[in-house]
Design an enzyme around this catalytic site. Structure first.
Site, mmCIF file in Angstrom:
data_model
loop_
_atom_site.group_PDB
_atom_site.id
_atom_site.type_symbol
_atom_site.label_atom_id
_atom_site.label_comp_id
_atom_site.label_asym_id
_atom_site.label_seq_id
_atom_site.Cartn_x
_atom_site.Cartn_y
_atom_site.Cartn_z
ATOM 1 C CB ILE A 17 -0.902 -0.054 1.282
ATOM 2 C CG1 ILE A 17 -0.022 -0.129 2.557
ATOM 3 C CG2 ILE A 17 -2.035 -0.894 1.082
ATOM 4 C CD1 ILE A 17 -0.936 0.164 3.758
ATOM 5 N N GLY A 20 8.417 4.053 -0.201
ATOM 6 C CA GLY A 20 9.140 5.195 0.008
ATOM 7 C C GLY A 20 10.752 4.857 -0.061
ATOM 8 N N GLY A 21 11.529 5.856 0.185
ATOM 9 C CA GLY A 21 13.010 5.927 0.076
ATOM 10 C C GLY A 21 13.449 4.963 1.285
ATOM 11 C CG MET A 22 13.682 5.577 4.838
ATOM 12 S SD MET A 22 12.998 6.427 6.531
ATOM 13 C CE MET A 22 13.797 5.210 7.418
ATOM 14 N N GLY A 23 11.485 2.005 2.488
ATOM 15 C CA GLY A 23 11.363 0.586 2.453
ATOM 16 C C GLY A 23 9.761 0.765 1.747
ATOM 17 C CB VAL A 25 3.634 0.794 4.082
ATOM 18 C CG1 VAL A 25 2.726 0.301 5.205
ATOM 19 C CG2 VAL A 25 4.783 1.773 4.708
ATOM 20 C CG ASP A 141 10.906 12.083 7.844
ATOM 21 O OD1 ASP A 141 11.262 13.212 6.936
ATOM 22 O OD2 ASP A 141 10.741 10.958 7.124
#
Length: 786
Positions: A17, A20-23, A25, A141
């Protein structure tokens, strides 16, 4: 993990769903408890690190995850579990039913949210931050994508602790370290100056980021919205943000103050903590608690463009209305400067008869003469006028019109111009429309004289505040001139430039920009970059850039035009001073009021020396000086200045002149700023009565005065009377400008706010929603281009 779709034998991944830059979801099923959850899988750490280093990172992850999981607040996303699977760190969180703020802005095509929604979101985020900061936890953030608004209206902050985890693992979206190119990693639009500089970060960094988020919700764009990441970072570090009400005047002043306080460069100058911020926001929370009526977003007066040399009242809404707020009115370029002639006005005759006065302030003294109906002429360097090549003459017509009929049309054309010089635009418009019809019958629809009459009729319609009708006439004139004279003929370009102006009157600034840019390119190609017509078009384009919110570009272009005019014409030439005047306006748009005040004062002194103390252009610069004083909260000085201007304009131009009434209006505004609302209301009623008699009940300036009456009634607590007036103004603007015009929409917001003050919250919310829906449609249409 991707093969089994099962983490730790418990969490079955069902659907991705988010990414992003970190992983990523995932929506997942907790098979142990039979509930759906969200699983955030961080990017694999990979083999690039030593095992000992990875052990430290895993321990850091567990520590930060435990801290985040310990947060228990209605405004914080709940973390159920965390762990590692096949080298991938993951967090298990509650599954939220809603949209993050970034998605909400995308849904509106970047259009700002409704004021009640913004205040509600701000209050809930501040409450959540007050809790987390009290627990010693800083988000680091905070951005629209990390704030969710659920379907029930509640707001939750996501990803607490993730920023610090990313810092350690090496892919944080807010890492203050720089890449090899020297650019901060990730999207920099919400980073605090201390993050950018690598300084220690505390809870006040979150407050700065929240200020960026609220700024974007309120205006549709972050405070420093450039394509270049480094430019954004430099903006956060070095540049003062443009006050949000510059973009959206209906925002409450107290809300703007909160946002600007949050965006202070020095953490010591921000609110001390989120608890105090929350208390300030609670005062603003709707319904019924806004500090003052919302503001009308106004269209500015026409800037110099190719036009007959006459002194004109401003079309649509006047200069003193630009960026004005309820009780704190703001800037504008002042009364319209006289404009040079339409190069095709009476194309078939020489302009020899002097007009009512010189067009000082632009490109010298322009003259005009009878609109003869012989062949169009061009001047040679050493000889008399000769017929323009390729254009038909009257003698070529199959049945030449009788000379007597042509002479009558010339006289009627001149009478229309005379009526315009006197400001009698209703009569002037009727005269030009009738002459256009008769010239079309006698000479044909594309004869230059027919097109000239259409051009003049369009200008009268524009001056009457009827831009939709004016646009149709200008379009016909421009199309006809292009067929007859060619696309690059000065007369064709003049009509197209006026088309751009009325597009701006209609709030269609994207389309206006395209037309101005095309006309500018043609002028540069045909007459060069330093020609007065080229510079005039660049001047208008600079102003339109400001209306598009491209304020820095607008300011730079205005400065460039001023410098070029100074070089070509001299620093004291009236045209140069017009451009410096525009620089003052651009500075005001940027919120740089002390510099704007200094610029207007310098222009006033120069004009007094060149034109005289009583010249309208000198008085206009003094008028703008008063506007700046008001914006700088020096209302007592502004009041004295406007009293002087009222006296001087009354002596020079009469008590019913448009400029006299504008000065009286600002006098009343400053009475209100000083809390003298009974006097302010009386002044507004007097000015409105005169404008209604002279200009008409639905003229834009009359409507501005009528709205000012409502403002005074509201400040005196007479909300029932104020509602009737606000509603009348809203209906009139819808009738004159169209239901989706920005001014009409803002008037509907005025009406909704008044309903809030009367405790009629349900009606107010419905009206706000209607306005938001129309605004979204309008924004979509504008971005799709002409």
């Amino acid at each position: 993990m991707a093969d089994t779709r099962l983490i730790q034998g418990r969490y079955r991944l069902l659907e991705r769903i988010g990414r992003g830059g970190m992983g990523e979801v995932w929506r997942a099923l907790d098979e142990s408890l039979g509930r759906q959850v969200a699983v955030k899988c961080l990017k694999p750490m990979g083999p690039r690190h030593e095992p000992s280093y990875l052990r430290v990172l895993r321990e850091r992850f567990r520590r930060e995850a435990r801290v985040a999981a310990a947060l228990q607040h209605r405004g914080i996303t709940v973390i159920h579990d965390f762990g590692e699977s096949d080298g991938v760190l993951f967090l298990v969180m509650e599954l939220l039913d809603g949209r993050n703020l970034s998605e909400l802005l995308e849904d509106t095509c970047g259009h700002p949210l409704a004021v009640p929604d913004i205040l509600e979101i701000a209050e809930q985020v501040a409450a959540a931050l007050a809790y987390t900061h009290g627990q010693g936890v800083v988000h680091r953030d905070l951005k629209p994508a990390n704030v969710m608004r659920l379907t029930d209206g509640s707001v939750k902050i996501c990803d607490f602790g993730i920023a610090r985890l990313g810092d350690s693992i090496g892919y944080s979206s807010v890492s203050s370290r720089l890449t090899g190119t020297g650019i901060a990693m990730g999207t920099p639009h919400y980073m605090s100056p201390e993050q950018i500089g690598g300084a220690p970060v505390d809870h006040r960094s979150d407050l700065y980021s929240l200020g960026c988020v609220l700024y974007e919700l309120a205006t549709g764009a972050p405070p420093f919205d450039m394509d270049d990441a480094w430019a954004v970072l430099v903006g956060h570090r070095d540049t003062a943000p443009v006050p949000p009400r510059t973009h959206r005047p209906e925002l409450p002043e107290a809300f703007e103050r909160i946002v600007l306080d949050l965006l202070a460069k020095d953490p010591e100058e921000r609110p001390p903590d989120a608890a105090e911020l929350h208390a300030r926001l609670l005062v603003l929370e709707p319904p019924g608690r806004l500090a003052r009526p919302v503001t009308v977003h106004r269209t500015p007066p026409r800037l110099p463009s190719v036009r007959a040399s006459v002194r004109l009242p401003e079309p649509r809404l006047p200069g003193w209305a630009r960026n004005m707020t309820t009780g704190s009115k703001a800037t504008g370029p002042g009364p319209r400067t006289p404009l040079p002639p339409d190069p095709a006005a009476a194309l078939t005759g020489a302009w020899t008869e002097g007009l009512a006065g010189p067009a000082v302030g632009l490109t010298g003294v322009w003259t005009a003469g009878p609109a003869g109906l012989t062949a169009p002429v061009q001047r040679t360097a050493s000889g008399p006028a000769v017929p323009a090549a390729g254009l038909p003459t009257v003698r070529e017509a199959a049945v030449p019109p009788a000379p007597e009929a042509l002479a009558v049309l010339v006289a009627r054309h001149q009478e229309g111009l005379r009526l315009g010089r006197l400001g009698r635009w209703e009569e002037a418009g009727r005269a030009h429309a009738a002459v256009a019809a008769d010239r079309e019958r006698l000479l044909g629809p594309d004869h230059p004289d027919t097109l000239t009459s259409r051009y003049e009729a369009a200008f009268a319609l524009s001056a009457l505040g009827r831009p939709g009708e004016a646009l149709r006439e200008y379009a016909r004139a421009a199309a006809g001139r292009e067929r007859v004279l060619g696309p690059d003929h000065p007369a064709t370009l003049a009509a197209r430039q006026e088309t751009a102006y009325v597009l701006g009157q209609l709030g269609r600034h994207f389309e206006a920009h395209d037309v101005y840019a095309a006309v500018l390119a043609a002028r540069e190609r045909t007459v060069g970059p330093d020609h007065p017509d080229t510079l005039r078009c660049r001047h208008n384009l600079a102003f339109n850039l400001g209306r598009l919110g491209r304020l820095e570009e607008s300011y730079r272009m205005a400065c460039e035009v001023a410098v070029t005019r100074s070089r070509v014409l001299g620093p004291a030439h009236p045209d140069t001073l017009v451009s410096r005047y525009e620089v003052g306006y651009a500075l005001g748009q940027l919120g740089r009021w002390p510099e704007a005040l200094q610029t207007y004062r310098e222009v006033a002194v120069a004009r007094q020396r060149v034109l005289g103390a009583g010249h309208p252009d000198t008085l206009a610069a003094r008028y703008e000086t008063g506007i700046c004083l008001g914006r700088l909260q020096r209302s007592a000085e502004a009041l004295r200045l406007f009293r002087e201007l009222v006296d001087e304009r009354t002596r020079a131009q009469g008590p019913e002149d448009a400029d006299t009434l504008r000065a009286r209006h600002c006098l009343g505004v400053n009475l209100g700023r000083l809390g003298r609302w009974e006097e302010a209301l009386a002044e507004a009623r007097d000015v409105c009565a005169v404008r209604e008699r002279v200009l008409g009940r639905d003229h834009p300036e009359t409507l501005v005065s009528r709205r000012e009456i409502a403002v005074g009634l509201g400040w005196l607590g007479r909300w029932t009377e104020a509602l009737a007036v606000y509603r009348d103004v809203a209906q009139a603007r819808q009738r004159v400008l169209g239901a989706d015009h920005p001014d009409a929409l803002t008037s509907r917001n005025d009406e909704a706010h008044c309903l809030e003050q009367l405790g009629r919250s349900t009606e107010a919310v419905e009206l706000y929603r209607q306005v938001a829906a129309v605004s979204r449609v309008r924004a979509t249409r504008s971005r799709s281009g002409p």
